[in-house]
Design a protein around this motif. Structure first.
Motif, PDB file in Angstrom:
ATOM      1  N   ILE A 273       0.789  -1.446  -0.089  1.00  0.00           N
ATOM      2  CA  ILE A 273       0.199  -0.020   0.247  1.00  0.00           C
ATOM      3  C   ILE A 273       0.639   1.256  -0.202  1.00  0.00           C
ATOM      4  O   ILE A 273       0.578   2.197  -0.721  1.00  0.00           O
ATOM      5  CB  ILE A 273      -1.102  -0.069   1.475  1.00  0.00           C
ATOM      6  N   GLY A 274       1.838   0.352   0.766  1.00  0.00           N
ATOM      7  CA  GLY A 274       2.435   2.397   0.772  1.00  0.00           C
ATOM      8  C   GLY A 274       3.355   2.308  -0.156  1.00  0.00           C
ATOM      9  O   GLY A 274       4.193   4.124  -0.955  1.00  0.00           O
ATOM     10  N   ILE A 275       3.888   1.350  -1.205  1.00  0.00           N
ATOM     11  CA  ILE A 275       4.162   2.499  -2.769  1.00  0.00           C
ATOM     12  C   ILE A 275       3.684   1.849  -3.674  1.00  0.00           C
ATOM     13  O   ILE A 275       4.138   3.273  -4.356  1.00  0.00           O
ATOM     14  CB  ILE A 275       5.112   0.486  -2.776  1.00  0.00           C
ATOM     15  N   LEU A 276       2.341   1.530  -3.296  1.00  0.00           N
ATOM     16  CA  LEU A 276       1.302   2.166  -4.539  1.00  0.00           C
ATOM     17  C   LEU A 276       0.775   3.954  -4.275  1.00  0.00           C
ATOM     18  O   LEU A 276       0.843   4.395  -5.359  1.00  0.00           O
ATOM     19  CB  LEU A 276       0.475   1.287  -4.229  1.00  0.00           C
ATOM     20  N   LEU A 277       0.696   3.810  -3.186  1.00  0.00           N
ATOM     21  CA  LEU A 277       0.372   5.475  -2.775  1.00  0.00           C
ATOM     22  C   LEU A 277       1.880   6.133  -3.233  1.00  0.00           C
ATOM     23  O   LEU A 277       1.716   8.016  -2.369  1.00  0.00           O
ATOM     24  CB  LEU A 277      -0.471   5.555  -1.385  1.00  0.00           C
ATOM     25  N   HIS A 278       3.039   6.089  -2.946  1.00  0.00           N
ATOM     26  CA  HIS A 278       4.457   6.580  -2.269  1.00  0.00           C
ATOM     27  C   HIS A 278       4.254   7.634  -3.126  1.00  0.00           C
ATOM     28  O   HIS A 278       4.934   8.649  -2.834  1.00  0.00           O
ATOM     29  CB  HIS A 278       5.128   6.143  -2.139  1.00  0.00           C
ATOM     30  N   ASP A 279       3.563   7.933  -4.519  1.00  0.00           N
ATOM     31  CA  ASP A 279       3.574   9.444  -5.358  1.00  0.00           C
ATOM     32  C   ASP A 279       1.719   9.788  -5.600  1.00  0.00           C
ATOM     33  O   ASP A 279       1.522  10.200  -6.727  1.00  0.00           O
ATOM     34  CB  ASP A 279       4.610   8.932  -6.877  1.00  0.00           C
ATOM     35  N   ILE A 280       1.082   9.349  -5.325  1.00  0.00           N
ATOM     36  CA  ILE A 280       0.157   9.463  -5.289  1.00  0.00           C
ATOM     37  C   ILE A 280      -0.137  11.607  -5.333  1.00  0.00           C
ATOM     38  O   ILE A 280      -0.887  11.748  -5.719  1.00  0.00           O
ATOM     39  CB  ILE A 280      -0.616   9.212  -4.669  1.00  0.00           C
ATOM     40  N   GLY A 281       0.638  12.023  -4.438  1.00  0.00           N
ATOM     41  CA  GLY A 281       0.510  13.313  -4.182  1.00  0.00           C
ATOM     42  C   GLY A 281       1.180  14.247  -4.859  1.00  0.00           C
ATOM     43  O   GLY A 281       0.214  15.115  -5.117  1.00  0.00           O
ATOM     44  N   PHE A 282       1.269  13.000  -6.035  1.00  0.00           N
ATOM     45  CA  PHE A 282       1.771  13.977  -7.374  1.00  0.00           C
ATOM     46  C   PHE A 282       0.099  14.951  -8.095  1.00  0.00           C
ATOM     47  O   PHE A 282       0.398  15.331  -9.290  1.00  0.00           O
ATOM     48  CB  PHE A 282       2.269  13.836  -8.484  1.00  0.00           C
ATOM     49  N   THR A 283      -0.925  13.906  -7.896  1.00  0.00           N
ATOM     50  CA  THR A 283      -1.840  13.919  -7.744  1.00  0.00           C
ATOM     51  C   THR A 283      -2.926  15.497  -7.398  1.00  0.00           C
ATOM     52  O   THR A 283      -3.924  16.062  -8.198  1.00  0.00           O
ATOM     53  CB  THR A 283      -3.143  13.177  -7.542  1.00  0.00           C
TER      54      THR A 283
END
Length: 200
Positions: A57-67
């Motif tokens: 989950i951490g890896i899946l979401l680690h760049d979601i802040g770019f949205t």
């Protein structure tokens, strides 16, 4: 783990619809690659099923802040992760683990436990891989779009400085990636030296 599959589906939907197209490096491809690479770490360190899911989950979401924002994307990503995990009934401890994983990828990396060391090494795995130049070219294009770079010589100098300062955090990554990374440094230094001679 209740809500795990629903969270993954929602996260992929957000990444697919929300990541800016000009993010050539911080893309779906990068996230998929990181998730694939993490499986070797899970096996090597014999991480239990529950913690493995939190790591994914951490890896899946680690760049979601770019949205939301290119600046401070780790902070924004941690906020999004916490909101999503509350939505799918994850515990407070699980949320703290995942947001800690996301924040651990912030530069300069300062992981404080094994799972954080793993996500940091997975995130920058390409530094010691054969496809280093292919991946770094994507980052170069991304920075050009943001007018943060001007030419290839400048980029190579930046890469040398970054690679020399960078350290892998797990013995697993050091064994597999440190040698190739050092060869990339030598190659980049040769490119910069050759460029200087051409200029002179």
């Amino acid at each position: 783990m209740k809500g795990y599959n629903k969270l993954r589906k929602k996260s992929w939907d957000l990444l697919n619809s929300g990541l800016p197209q000009e993010l050539y490096y911080h893309s779906i491809r990068h996230t998929k690659s990181a998730l694939k690479n993490c499986e070797a770490y899970i096996s090597y360190f014999n991480i239990n099923s529950y913690d493995s899911k939190l790591l994914r989950i951490g890896i899946l979401l680690h760049d979601i802040g770019f949205t939301v924002s290119i600046d401070n994307h780790e902070v924004e990503g941690a906020k999004i992760a916490a909101k999503l995990m509350r939505q799918y009934d994850f515990s407070k401890n699980d949320i703290e683990v995942v947001t800690g994983l996301i924040m651990a990828t912030r530069m300069p990396q300062r992981p404080t436990n094994l799972m954080q060391r793993i996500i940091c090494d997975v995130d920058l795995d390409y530094l010691g891989r054969k496809d280093f130049y292919e991946i770094s070219d994507l980052l170069y294009r991304e920075l050009l779009e943001r007018s943060e770079l001007f030419d290839r010589l400048q980029w190579n100098r930046i890469q040398i400085e970054f690679l020399e300062k960078h350290s892998y955090h797990t013995e697993f990554a050091k064994k597999r990636r440190q040698g190739p990374k050092e060869r990339r440094i030598a190659e980049l230094k040769y490119m910069v030296s050759s460029s200087r001679r051409k200029i002179v």
